[in-house]
Design a protein around this motif. Structure first.
Motif: not given
Lengths: 145, 145
Positions: A94-96, A82-89, A103-119
């Motif tokens: 979801d750039e987290h 489920i998306c956090s509130d910022g999402c819309s059509a 091991n357990c194959h779960k996929i966690y959304c690490l909402d607090t971790v931002k993807i660093p900018a990229l060159k």
DNA sequence: CATTTTAATGCAATTATGTTGCAAATATAA
DNA sequence: TTATATTTGCAACATAATTGCATTAAAATG
């Protein structure tokens, strides 16, 4: 807490989707989990409550409306959360980072971790970043000891 | 340049794989491309030269030995690229960014772009990072103007 | 160089995954 | 309550991937 259903109904209406049993069920399942949920798992849990095709279409509709987002795991299997509130059509936020436990194959959304900018090399125009980390989740790392 | 075949034969032997036609052909195709190559494309190009199953097995063997690495595109389709020299059966060193062009759908290995280090929540142990950027590649961004 | 051993291929069958068209059912608007 | 527009379920199909097994081919051996 038991007002989930009411909340989900609102969510559907807000997005111009009819309040139907399969849709509510999918929202119910997804919201009750702490990690992204795979399509096969959903299919299994819903069992004969809904047709396979219906599930595909529900997920597709939800994704288009920005209600859920899809993450592919290392095997290419679709997982949904489920998306956090910022999402819309109009646009997903979801750039987290997603974390795929080996091991357990779960996929966690690490909402607090931002993807660093990229060159990137000259000429390339980046639109979207998708970062999946693999390794051990907190609970599995614990067990290993 | 035409010594490719000799080079590939060495590569196979070094990894304990027999020098067979399908394997050489796959290496030939992959090395002649500037971007990662999708499984369906390989299948099409190889045509009746090799069985579908053989292709799957060749790709799997190569991946295990660290000869090629797999990248999934946004649709979950497998794409393959020859590894840079640092890779081996023991460990892949493909922690570079992959760029998936929205227009031509090519997948580029941006070998020069390193994935920045990441802060994850306590307890999580990161093993591997996988970053896919989407957008327009240099050549497509050009055409759009 | 002939023969043995081992690995790899091709084929058939099966399973999983995802899609399309269409008739029937259901939710909402009127 | 009826009309309408959407959603569902079914059947059929398409694609992707895997498995077992007999056959073939490559490399190792004498």
């Amino acid at each position: 807490m038991e007002d989930n259903t009411a909340r989900f109904e609102k969510l559907l209406v807000k997005n111009g989707l009819k309040r139907t049993a399969p849709r509510l069920q999918v929202l119910e399942i997804l919201s009750g989990r702490d990690s992204a949920t795979s399509q096969p798992y959903l299919e299994q849990v819903m069992g004969k409550d809904a047709d396979r095709v219906t599930l595909y279409r529900v997920l597709q509709a939800f994704e288009e409306k920005g209600i859920i987002h899809k993450v592919l795991d290392q095997q290419g299997t679709a997982n949904y959360a489920i998306c956090s509130d910022g999402c819309s059509a109009h646009e997903h936020h979801d750039e987290h980072v997603h974390f795929n436990c080996d091991n357990c194959h779960k996929i966690y959304c690490l909402d607090t971790v931002k993807i660093p900018a990229l060159k990137v090399p000259a000429g390339f125009k980046v639109n979207h970043l998708n970062l999946i980390a693999t390794g051990l989740c907190a609970s599995c790392a614990d067990k290993v000891n």
